[in-house]
Design an enzyme around this catalytic site. Structure first.
Site, mmCIF file in Angstrom:
data_model
loop_
_atom_site.group_PDB
_atom_site.id
_atom_site.type_symbol
_atom_site.label_atom_id
_atom_site.label_comp_id
_atom_site.label_asym_id
_atom_site.label_seq_id
_atom_site.Cartn_x
_atom_site.Cartn_y
_atom_site.Cartn_z
ATOM 1 N N ARG A 435 16.215 14.249 39.724
ATOM 2 C CA ARG A 435 16.883 15.275 38.922
ATOM 3 C C ARG A 435 18.399 14.996 38.859
ATOM 4 O O ARG A 435 19.020 15.083 37.808
ATOM 5 C CB ARG A 435 16.618 16.661 39.527
ATOM 6 C CG ARG A 435 17.575 17.747 39.105
ATOM 7 C CD ARG A 435 17.450 18.163 37.654
ATOM 8 N NE ARG A 435 16.269 18.951 37.402
ATOM 9 C CZ ARG A 435 16.196 20.282 37.592
ATOM 10 N NH1 ARG A 435 17.250 20.931 38.009
ATOM 11 N NH2 ARG A 435 15.084 20.923 37.344
ATOM 12 N N ARG A 467 14.174 38.037 51.211
ATOM 13 C CA ARG A 467 13.854 39.449 50.974
ATOM 14 C C ARG A 467 14.712 40.020 49.847
ATOM 15 O O ARG A 467 14.237 40.765 48.986
ATOM 16 C CB ARG A 467 14.050 40.276 52.252
ATOM 17 C CG ARG A 467 12.976 39.992 53.237
ATOM 18 C CD ARG A 467 13.098 40.655 54.556
ATOM 19 N NE ARG A 467 11.873 40.378 55.287
ATOM 20 C CZ ARG A 467 10.785 41.141 55.248
ATOM 21 N NH1 ARG A 467 10.781 42.259 54.567
ATOM 22 N NH2 ARG A 467 9.694 40.800 55.895
ATOM 23 N N ARG A 553 48.286 51.181 47.624
ATOM 24 C CA ARG A 553 49.736 51.099 47.410
ATOM 25 C C ARG A 553 50.409 51.879 48.537
ATOM 26 O O ARG A 553 49.790 52.736 49.185
ATOM 27 C CB ARG A 553 50.128 51.717 46.072
ATOM 28 C CG ARG A 553 49.781 50.831 44.894
ATOM 29 C CD ARG A 553 50.066 51.534 43.581
ATOM 30 N NE ARG A 553 51.491 51.679 43.294
ATOM 31 C CZ ARG A 553 51.978 52.330 42.240
ATOM 32 N NH1 ARG A 553 51.156 52.910 41.385
ATOM 33 N NH2 ARG A 553 53.276 52.407 42.048
ATOM 34 N N HIS A 554 51.666 51.616 48.770
ATOM 35 C CA HIS A 554 52.473 52.394 49.715
ATOM 36 C C HIS A 554 52.506 53.859 49.263
ATOM 37 O O HIS A 554 52.215 54.158 48.098
ATOM 38 C CB HIS A 554 53.900 51.839 49.724
ATOM 39 C CG HIS A 554 54.444 51.686 48.333
ATOM 40 N ND1 HIS A 554 54.953 52.750 47.625
ATOM 41 C CD2 HIS A 554 54.482 50.618 47.501
ATOM 42 C CE1 HIS A 554 55.302 52.335 46.424
ATOM 43 N NE2 HIS A 554 55.030 51.036 46.314
ATOM 44 N N ASN A 560 59.982 55.380 42.998
ATOM 45 C CA ASN A 560 58.874 55.826 42.143
ATOM 46 C C ASN A 560 59.225 57.172 41.532
ATOM 47 O O ASN A 560 58.997 57.416 40.345
ATOM 48 C CB ASN A 560 57.572 55.989 42.933
ATOM 49 C CG ASN A 560 56.952 54.677 43.381
ATOM 50 O OD1 ASN A 560 56.270 54.621 44.392
ATOM 51 N ND2 ASN A 560 57.182 53.609 42.639
ATOM 52 N N ARG A 605 58.915 50.349 51.970
ATOM 53 C CA ARG A 605 57.969 51.400 51.574
ATOM 54 C C ARG A 605 56.553 51.127 52.106
ATOM 55 O O ARG A 605 55.788 52.055 52.337
ATOM 56 C CB ARG A 605 58.001 51.642 50.062
ATOM 57 C CG ARG A 605 57.830 50.442 49.163
ATOM 58 C CD ARG A 605 58.218 50.854 47.739
ATOM 59 N NE ARG A 605 58.003 49.844 46.727
ATOM 60 C CZ ARG A 605 58.837 48.862 46.428
ATOM 61 N NH1 ARG A 605 59.947 48.732 47.129
ATOM 62 N NH2 ARG A 605 58.591 48.025 45.441
ATOM 63 N N GLU A 626 56.377 43.166 46.237
ATOM 64 C CA GLU A 626 56.130 43.526 44.833
ATOM 65 C C GLU A 626 56.661 42.440 43.900
ATOM 66 O O GLU A 626 57.550 41.654 44.277
ATOM 67 C CB GLU A 626 56.800 44.881 44.524
ATOM 68 C CG GLU A 626 56.597 45.417 43.104
ATOM 69 C CD GLU A 626 55.130 45.490 42.658
ATOM 70 O OE1 GLU A 626 54.386 44.498 42.815
ATOM 71 O OE2 GLU A 626 54.737 46.528 42.101
ATOM 72 N N HIS A 692 51.727 46.696 46.826
ATOM 73 C CA HIS A 692 52.398 47.261 45.651
ATOM 74 C C HIS A 692 51.519 47.143 44.406
ATOM 75 O O HIS A 692 50.570 46.357 44.393
ATOM 76 C CB HIS A 692 53.707 46.512 45.421
ATOM 77 C CG HIS A 692 54.585 46.500 46.627
ATOM 78 N ND1 HIS A 692 55.580 47.420 46.823
ATOM 79 C CD2 HIS A 692 54.583 45.697 47.715
ATOM 80 C CE1 HIS A 692 56.169 47.176 47.986
ATOM 81 N NE2 HIS A 692 55.584 46.141 48.549
HETATM 82 O O1 LIG Z 1 54.041 45.441 36.094
HETATM 83 P P1 LIG Z 1 54.334 46.897 36.001
HETATM 84 O O2 LIG Z 1 53.305 47.665 35.230
HETATM 85 O O3 LIG Z 1 55.714 47.120 35.524
HETATM 86 O O4 LIG Z 1 54.159 47.426 37.509
HETATM 87 C C1 LIG Z 1 54.913 46.855 38.555
HETATM 88 C C2 LIG Z 1 55.930 47.874 39.007
HETATM 89 O O5 LIG Z 1 55.308 48.840 39.791
HETATM 90 C C3 LIG Z 1 56.258 49.410 40.723
HETATM 91 C C4 LIG Z 1 56.447 50.882 40.443
HETATM 92 O O6 LIG Z 1 56.865 51.099 39.132
HETATM 93 O O7 LIG Z 1 55.685 49.128 41.962
HETATM 94 P P2 LIG Z 1 55.969 49.881 43.390
HETATM 95 O O8 LIG Z 1 55.411 51.271 43.283
HETATM 96 O O9 LIG Z 1 55.324 49.060 44.426
HETATM 97 O O10 LIG Z 1 57.435 49.896 43.547
HETATM 98 C C5 LIG Z 1 57.538 48.585 40.474
HETATM 99 O O11 LIG Z 1 58.317 48.388 41.592
HETATM 100 C C6 LIG Z 1 57.021 47.325 39.872
HETATM 101 O O12 LIG Z 1 57.985 46.590 39.164
#
Ligand SMILES: O=P(O)(O)OC[C@H]1O[C@@](CO)(OP(=O)(O)O)[C@@H](O)[C@@H]1O
Length: 740
Positions: A435, A467, A553-554, A560, A605, A626, A692
């Site tokens: 094969r 199984r 996420r944190h 935020n 964070r 992030e 993040h």
């Molecule tokens: O790619 P997008 O949709 O902008 O998301 C990423 C973003 O999310 C965030 C929040 O807006 O993450 P984080 O909460 O970890 O700080 C930004 O810091 C980051 O740039």
């Protein structure tokens, strides 16, 4: 020194965004005679308001013999008059003022050129300094970014001093003590539905998710998938990502060195290239998708979404993946641009599961990969109720029928490769030399073959796989008597065993008893190149031990709350509450999991969110930080839209590939997460990843096999835990929302 500056009607220099730019001036003095100048500190005394030595600014030492002073002025500033002076280190007087007239600086240039600075120390001792001036244009945003970075270096993070690996055995007190965060004892109380396109909440038979046989008349956009209860659902397969971002070069401005590459050679078609026969110079801003450099006629980078040449496409990937793909396309035989991983094993050795995992990993990295399952072809062509006799080596019709469907699947795979597919995973037992010879003949001049053999000697694992097969495989969907199914399948396996020949030919990777994740071995022969190397690394680390991975996420951060991206802010009040609830959740969910681990990024964070979790080691990963928003770090999306509309637009058009100036794209993030994925695959105990939004989107996409093009928009809510259960049957998902 300066590029891309336009002059407006008032003679002001403007950035491509129309924002007047400033001059960043650096004045330097150098004196190699270190003995004489040792105790004399160079200063600059300006004419505004007067040449007053007591108001002179001290210069900074840049190296043993060079001193520097930098300042920012508008490009249309008035003439600046100044003189250098030397002040003794230990006494105030006398101070030595340079000989000759004052120096005049206009538009970043000294009017009397590079005249030496002469200082008469006494009647016969003169000290000479060479003088240099450098001026760069900088946008207010560049200055704001560097000012913020400068300030942040001085602002102590509340988590500085925590080592990369730590463990706390006691609940923290003090500021942690906002209010007690209660949590219901029953964690099921917090379960929320997962989004419709995600990992299933029940095991799915991996072969059902493979390519639809096109030579048997099925379309390739979606496939039917039988579920445990026999119902059929439609599942969208990840499509090849076809869009490539390029910037188009101006041939008159682009220096072409002999080693530079034409875009055509990597198979990127640009309509503009066709029109103007422009020669593309592949460049990369740091790491990332190779781009063509920009046109001189346009000061803004032109981002065009272009369909790649599917016959010769480069992967939608960044960094190493892109570099390797281009090298492979330029060097080596043409057929090596396409790779077939041909699975080899007896039934019930976890071959389809391994094939599915490898497909998911390669797709996530950006390689155009498809999984072709010959069993699916067999079921379509000959019906699903084929019993053990069909698989006997001395049943000529059965052998012929099985070879026929194997050929069909292989030809489908080759056709797909010729349309731009890069890696085909060919999933069948392929357990005889005959094969495999047939497949090697079919591949000649068309693709490179690597055999991937999975050998399992653990009778318990084999029994479990058998199984599972009876419960899940469409082959036994019509068989209501489980024991009868079991007997038939075991007979089928015995038929294969009679003619099984381990791989010794060609290039191969042999995994021997690797399923449990401890012990076992991997053998490789004739394996070289980037992609085979990545595949071996992945397979060495992957195993079938079931364990959960918890992604969160944190807690909500202060940024935020203010809608600012990036940064390194602490938690908001809601975030503070979440971190306590999370700690309670982890305590309950992982109470019997002594070897579990908590991973965070290096940003405060996430470290603060992990703070109250006790009893598990915590590891900080830089790779979990992030997405780096570069010059946009700390801005709101509104501010970016207003002040950098082109950047905002470009990101909107192609969020996956868009790289923030001096920052990262999602593809960059995927690249840096590869070691995290390998380590998550390797771990045998649960891991809680506190990271993040962008990073978790990329990790989640890996586990749930979401196509690259969707990654940047995956919903990743705050204060929610996504539990990914990795097990013998695949990936399952559960979500817990701890706060309303
Ligand atoms: O790619 P997008 O949709 O902008 O998301 C990423 C973003 O999310 C965030 C929040 O807006 O993450 P984080 O909460 O970890 O700080 C930004 O810091 C980051 O740039």
């Amino acid at each position: 020194m300066v590029g891309n500056i336009e002059e407006d009607r008032d003679g002001l220099h403007q950035s491509p965004l129309g924002i007047p730019e400033l001059l960043y001036v650096s004045v330097k003095m150098e004196n190699p005679n270190l003995t004489l100048s040792r105790d004399l500190l160079p200063h600059v005394s300006g004419s505004c308001p007067s040449l007053d030595p007591s108001k002179a600014l001290s210069m900074e030492r840049e190296s043993a013999s060079v001193w520097e002073l930098s300042f920012v002025v508008p490009p249309n500033h008035e003439a600046l008059e100044f003189k250098f002076l030397l002040k003794p280190k230990y006494i105030d007087n006398p101070c030595f003022i340079e000989e000759g007239p004052s120096r005049v600086l206009i538009g970043g240039a000294l009017q009397d050129g590079d005249r030496l600075a002469l200082f008469r120390l006494d009647s016969d001792q003169v000290l000479e300094y060479r003088v240099f001036v450098e001026a760069k244009r900088a946008s207010p945003f560049d200055l704001a970014a560097s000012w913020r970075a400068y300030q942040e270096n001085f602002r102590l993070s509340t988590v500085r001093g925590i080592p990369d690996v730590s463990i706390n055995s006691e609940v923290q007190t003090g500021s942690e003590n906002i209010s007690s965060a209660s949590l219901e004892l029953d964690l099921e109380h917090y379960i929320v539905p997962s989004p419709p396109v995600s990992a299933s909440s029940a095991p799915v038979y991996a072969a059902n998710l493979t390519e639809n046989p096109r030579s048997l008349g099925s379309g390739s956009a979606s496939i039917s998938s039988s579920t445990v209860d026999g119902s059929v659902s439609m599942i969208n397969q990840p499509e090849t990502v076809k869009l490539t971002e390029v910037n188009v070069p101006d041939p008159s401005k682009v220096y072409q060195s002999p080693g530079m590459v034409k875009s055509q050679s990597v198979g990127t078609i640009s309509p503009l290239q066709k029109e103007d026969d422009l020669r593309g110079l592949l460049v990369d801003r740091g790491v990332g998708v190779p781009r063509l450099v920009k046109s001189s006629s346009s000061n803004a980078f032109t981002n065009l979404n272009l369909v790649t040449d599917t016959k010769n496409s480069i992967p939608a990937a960044a960094g190493a993946v892109a570099a390797a793909a281009i090298a492979d396309q330029m060097l080596g035989p043409k057929e090596h641009r396409h790779l077939a991983i041909v699975m080899v094993s007896l039934p019930a050795r976890g071959k389809t599961y391994t094939a599915a995992k490898l497909t998911r990993y390669l797709r996530w990295l950006g390689h155009n990969t498809k999984h072709f399952n010959v069993g699916k072809y067999r079921r379509l062509k000959h019906g699903s109720s084929q019993f053990a006799d069909f698989f006997r080596a001395d049943n000529p019709e059965g052998v012929e029928a099985r070879n026929e469907v194997a050929k069909m699947a292989f030809e489908d795979m080759i056709s797909w490769m010729q349309e731009g597919g890069q890696v085909g995973i060919f999933d069948a037992t392929n357990s005889s030399k005959q094969r495999r010879n047939m497949l090697m003949k079919l591949a000649e001049g068309r693709c490179k073959i690597i055999f991937l053999e999975t050998i399992c000697n653990d009778v318990d694992i084999i029994e479990r796989n058998i199984r599972f097969k009876i419960q899940q495989s469409p082959d036994y969907a019509e068989v209501s008597d489980f024991e009868a199914g079991l007997r038939d399948f075991k007979e089928r396996v015995a038929n294969y065993e009679k003619v099984y020949e381990t791989v010794e030919e060609g290039s191969y990777i042999k995994m021997i008893d690797m399923a449990s994740g401890h012990g076992g071995q991997i053998q490789v022969k004739n394996i070289s190149g980037y992609l085979p190397g990545r595949i071996v690394c992945f397979l060495v680390n992957t195993h079938l031990t079931p364990r959960p991975i918890l992604l969160t996420r944190h807690g909500e951060s202060q940024y935020n709350v203010r809608g600012r991206i990036g940064g390194d802010s602490a938690l908001s009040e809601a975030g503070e509450l979440y971190k306590k609830k999370l700690a309670k959740f982890v305590e309950k969910r992982l109470k019997s999991e002594r070897a579990a681990c908590i991973w965070t990024s290096t940003l405060q964070r996430t470290i603060l969110t992990a703070g109250p979790i006790v009893g598990f080691p915590k590891i900080q990963w830089r790779a979990l930080d992030e997405i780096n928003a570069g010059v946009c770090d700390g801005m709101t999306y509104e501010e970016i839209k207003k002040n950098m509309p082109e950047e905002y637009e470009s990101r909107n058009k192609d969020k996956l590939r868009y790289r923030y100036p001096r920052g990262e794209s999602y593809l960059d993030v995927i690249q840096r997460l590869e070691p995290v994925i390998i380590e998550l695959e390797r771990q045998r105990a649960p891991v809680v990843v506190i990271s993040h939004q962008a990073v978790l989107r990329a990790l989640y996409a890996y586990f749930t096999d979401r196509p690259l093009k969707e990654i940047a928009d995956i919903e990743m809510p705050l204060h929610t835990i996504i539990e990914i259960q990795l097990g013998v049957t695949g990936v399952e998902e559960k979500r817990y929302k701890l706060m309303d």
